[in-house]
Design an enzyme around this catalytic site. Structure first.
Site, mmCIF file in Angstrom:
data_model
loop_
_atom_site.group_PDB
_atom_site.id
_atom_site.type_symbol
_atom_site.label_atom_id
_atom_site.label_comp_id
_atom_site.label_asym_id
_atom_site.label_seq_id
_atom_site.Cartn_x
_atom_site.Cartn_y
_atom_site.Cartn_z
ATOM 1 C CD GLN A 37 -30.262 13.512 35.620
ATOM 2 O OE1 GLN A 37 -30.771 13.548 34.512
ATOM 3 N NE2 GLN A 37 -30.660 14.278 36.602
ATOM 4 C CG ASN A 38 -24.166 16.542 37.037
ATOM 5 O OD1 ASN A 38 -25.026 16.625 36.163
ATOM 6 N ND2 ASN A 38 -24.171 17.274 38.127
ATOM 7 C CB VAL A 39 -20.062 13.083 32.948
ATOM 8 C CG1 VAL A 39 -21.275 12.298 32.468
ATOM 9 C CG2 VAL A 39 -19.986 14.427 32.206
ATOM 10 C CG HIS A 47 -26.297 10.093 32.249
ATOM 11 N ND1 HIS A 47 -26.985 11.271 32.393
ATOM 12 C CD2 HIS A 47 -27.237 9.151 32.008
ATOM 13 C CE1 HIS A 47 -28.290 11.048 32.234
ATOM 14 N NE2 HIS A 47 -28.463 9.770 32.012
ATOM 15 C CB CYS A 68 -7.192 -1.657 21.386
ATOM 16 S SG CYS A 68 -6.542 -0.241 22.308
ATOM 17 C CB CYS A 88 -5.929 4.656 21.085
ATOM 18 S SG CYS A 88 -5.174 3.242 21.888
ATOM 19 C CB CYS A 104 -4.050 0.862 18.766
ATOM 20 S SG CYS A 104 -5.808 1.293 18.739
ATOM 21 N N GLY A 114 -31.137 20.393 41.048
ATOM 22 C CA GLY A 114 -30.565 20.900 39.800
ATOM 23 C C GLY A 114 -30.765 20.012 38.593
ATOM 24 C CG ASN A 125 -34.329 23.473 39.065
ATOM 25 O OD1 ASN A 125 -34.100 24.519 38.468
ATOM 26 N ND2 ASN A 125 -34.092 22.294 38.527
HETATM 27 P P1 NAD Z 1 -30.428 20.128 32.500
HETATM 28 O O1 NAD Z 1 -29.379 20.927 31.813
HETATM 29 O O2 NAD Z 1 -31.535 19.562 31.720
HETATM 30 O O3 NAD Z 1 -31.102 20.942 33.669
HETATM 31 C C1 NAD Z 1 -30.378 21.675 34.604
HETATM 32 C C2 NAD Z 1 -31.361 22.178 35.651
HETATM 33 O O4 NAD Z 1 -30.629 22.846 36.673
HETATM 34 C C3 NAD Z 1 -32.398 23.163 35.120
HETATM 35 O O5 NAD Z 1 -33.664 22.755 35.570
HETATM 36 C C4 NAD Z 1 -31.981 24.498 35.761
HETATM 37 O O6 NAD Z 1 -33.096 25.287 36.118
HETATM 38 C C5 NAD Z 1 -31.284 24.046 37.014
HETATM 39 N N1 NAD Z 1 -30.272 24.972 37.521
HETATM 40 C C6 NAD Z 1 -29.411 25.743 36.822
HETATM 41 N N2 NAD Z 1 -28.600 26.435 37.645
HETATM 42 C C7 NAD Z 1 -28.941 26.080 38.904
HETATM 43 C C8 NAD Z 1 -28.464 26.451 40.201
HETATM 44 N N3 NAD Z 1 -27.446 27.309 40.371
HETATM 45 N N4 NAD Z 1 -29.058 25.887 41.291
HETATM 46 C C9 NAD Z 1 -30.098 25.003 41.130
HETATM 47 N N5 NAD Z 1 -30.584 24.627 39.924
HETATM 48 C C10 NAD Z 1 -29.999 25.148 38.824
HETATM 49 O O7 NAD Z 1 -29.618 19.028 33.247
HETATM 50 P P2 NAD Z 1 -29.973 17.563 33.533
HETATM 51 O O8 NAD Z 1 -31.403 17.419 33.883
HETATM 52 O O9 NAD Z 1 -28.930 17.119 34.441
HETATM 53 O O10 NAD Z 1 -29.809 16.780 32.120
HETATM 54 C C11 NAD Z 1 -28.849 17.053 31.162
HETATM 55 C C12 NAD Z 1 -27.927 15.892 30.863
HETATM 56 O O11 NAD Z 1 -26.694 16.451 30.483
HETATM 57 C C13 NAD Z 1 -27.629 15.015 32.004
HETATM 58 O O12 NAD Z 1 -27.617 13.732 31.536
HETATM 59 C C14 NAD Z 1 -26.221 15.373 32.433
HETATM 60 O O13 NAD Z 1 -25.459 14.211 32.614
HETATM 61 C C15 NAD Z 1 -25.604 16.047 31.251
HETATM 62 N N6 NAD Z 1 -24.768 17.194 31.633
HETATM 63 C C16 NAD Z 1 -23.820 17.042 32.628
HETATM 64 C C17 NAD Z 1 -23.065 18.113 33.034
HETATM 65 C C18 NAD Z 1 -22.058 17.914 34.141
HETATM 66 O O14 NAD Z 1 -21.546 16.807 34.299
HETATM 67 N N7 NAD Z 1 -21.807 18.931 34.957
HETATM 68 C C19 NAD Z 1 -23.237 19.362 32.428
HETATM 69 C C20 NAD Z 1 -24.205 19.489 31.390
HETATM 70 C C21 NAD Z 1 -24.971 18.378 31.018
HETATM 71 ZN ZN ZN Z 2 -6.471 1.570 20.928
#
Ligand code: NAD
Ligand code: ZN
Length: 252
Positions: A105-107, A123, A134, A152, A154, A191, A217
């Site tokens: 889910q991370n970006v 995501h 554009c 941009c 443009c 996580g 977690n």
């Molecule tokens: P969340 O923020 O809802 O949950 C994070 C979870 O990670 C929590 O349950 C927490 O207890 C746990 N956690 C925190 N530290 C930890 C560790 N060291 N080890 C293990 N677990 C740990 O995140 P989510 O469920 O991913 O949803 C949030 C949305 O926000 C997602 O869509 C995500 O794409 C986005 N997001 C992305 C980033 C990134 O790309 N790094 C950062 C923040 C939010």
């Molecule tokens: Zn443009």
């Protein structure tokens, strides 16, 4: 109750025994790389409501505010973040022939930076910014933030290639993730608080189709003691790293 070393051993054995494993990761896996999660201690929600700020309606209403509150910080955090032992551990599990795919889910791009080769970015990602007029794309480091929102050539406003709340998940990523969830033998969930839909239903789909679901977690989530067959509570880097080492020994 099993102690943590027993659970680490149990997970390594289950991974070694399983025919097809996938991982589902969330913001928690990147916390040890210095990127705060949305929820939980130290999360962005302590300062503002991410559901509101990271919603597409907020961005369309006031892109400068969302760039100021959220995206500027992400730009700076992600430019220096490095994969931690948990990202590296999942890449080691792929190398050992155990893990096929990471659905994230991370970006932040840290799974790819760690060496995972099949990463589904549910995501989207922050590595690219797209012009809303554009459609031209720019790699994030080349985007000039002296003007907010960044523009941009443009004159159009740039937005990240991420999925904001309120936007649809890219079709291919969505379909492939649900297929993998339905077919895998083991899903390792790392996580994520598993509350953001539709990714939050992937563990449930896996379990309904007979997979073993194991969660790592820092704290219990609503998967703990329900959808997850068992949970390892602690830091993702320590736990995934320890499991990867045992798996490598088991393979060696
Ligand atoms: P969340 O923020 O809802 O949950 C994070 C979870 O990670 C929590 O349950 C927490 O207890 C746990 N956690 C925190 N530290 C930890 C560790 N060291 N080890 C293990 N677990 C740990 O995140 P989510 O469920 O991913 O949803 C949030 C949305 O926000 C997602 O869509 C995500 O794409 C986005 N997001 C992305 C980033 C990134 O790309 N790094 C950062 C923040 C939010
Ligand atoms: Zn443009």
């Amino acid at each position: 109750m099993a102690n943590q070393n027993d659970l680490i051993r149990r997970l390594a054995d289950d991974l070694l025994a399983s025919e097809s494993c996938v991982a589902l990761t969330g913001a928690g896996i990147s916390v040890e790389s210095g990127i705060p999660p949305f929820r939980g201690k130290g999360g962005l929600w302590e300062r503002f409501d991410p559901m509101e700020v990271a919603h597409i309606d907020s961005f369309l209403r006031d892109p400068a505010r969302v760039w100021d509150l959220l995206l500027r910080e992400m730009h700076s955090l992600l430019s220096t973040a490095r994969p931690n032992a948990a990202h590296l551990g999942l890449a080691r599990l792929e190398k050992a022939g155990i893990l096929s795919t990471v659905i994230t889910q991370n970006v932040d791009g840290l799974h790819q930076a760690a060496g995972s080769t099949d990463v589904i970015e549910f995501h989207g990602n922050f590595a690219w910014q797209r012009c809303m007029e554009c459609e031209k794309t720019y790699s994030t480091p080349e985007v000039d933030l002296s003007t907010i929102p960044p523009l941009c050539a443009c004159g159009g406003i740039l937005r990240p290639e991420c999925v904001f709340f309120g936007e649809a998940i890219p079709e291919h990523e969505l379909a492939r993730s649900f297929q993998l969830a339905a077919r895998c033998g083991l899903m390792l969930v790392v996580g994520t608080s598993a509350v953001v839909q539709p990714s939050a239903s992937l563990p449930q789909v896996a379990r309904q189709h007979g997979a073993l679901v194991v969660e790592i977690n820092r704290e219990p989530t609503h998967l703990t003691g329900s959808v997850a067959h068992y949970s390892l509570l602690g830091r993702a880097g320590d736990l995934v790293g320890a499991v990867a080492s045992l798996v490598e020994q088991g393979r060696g």
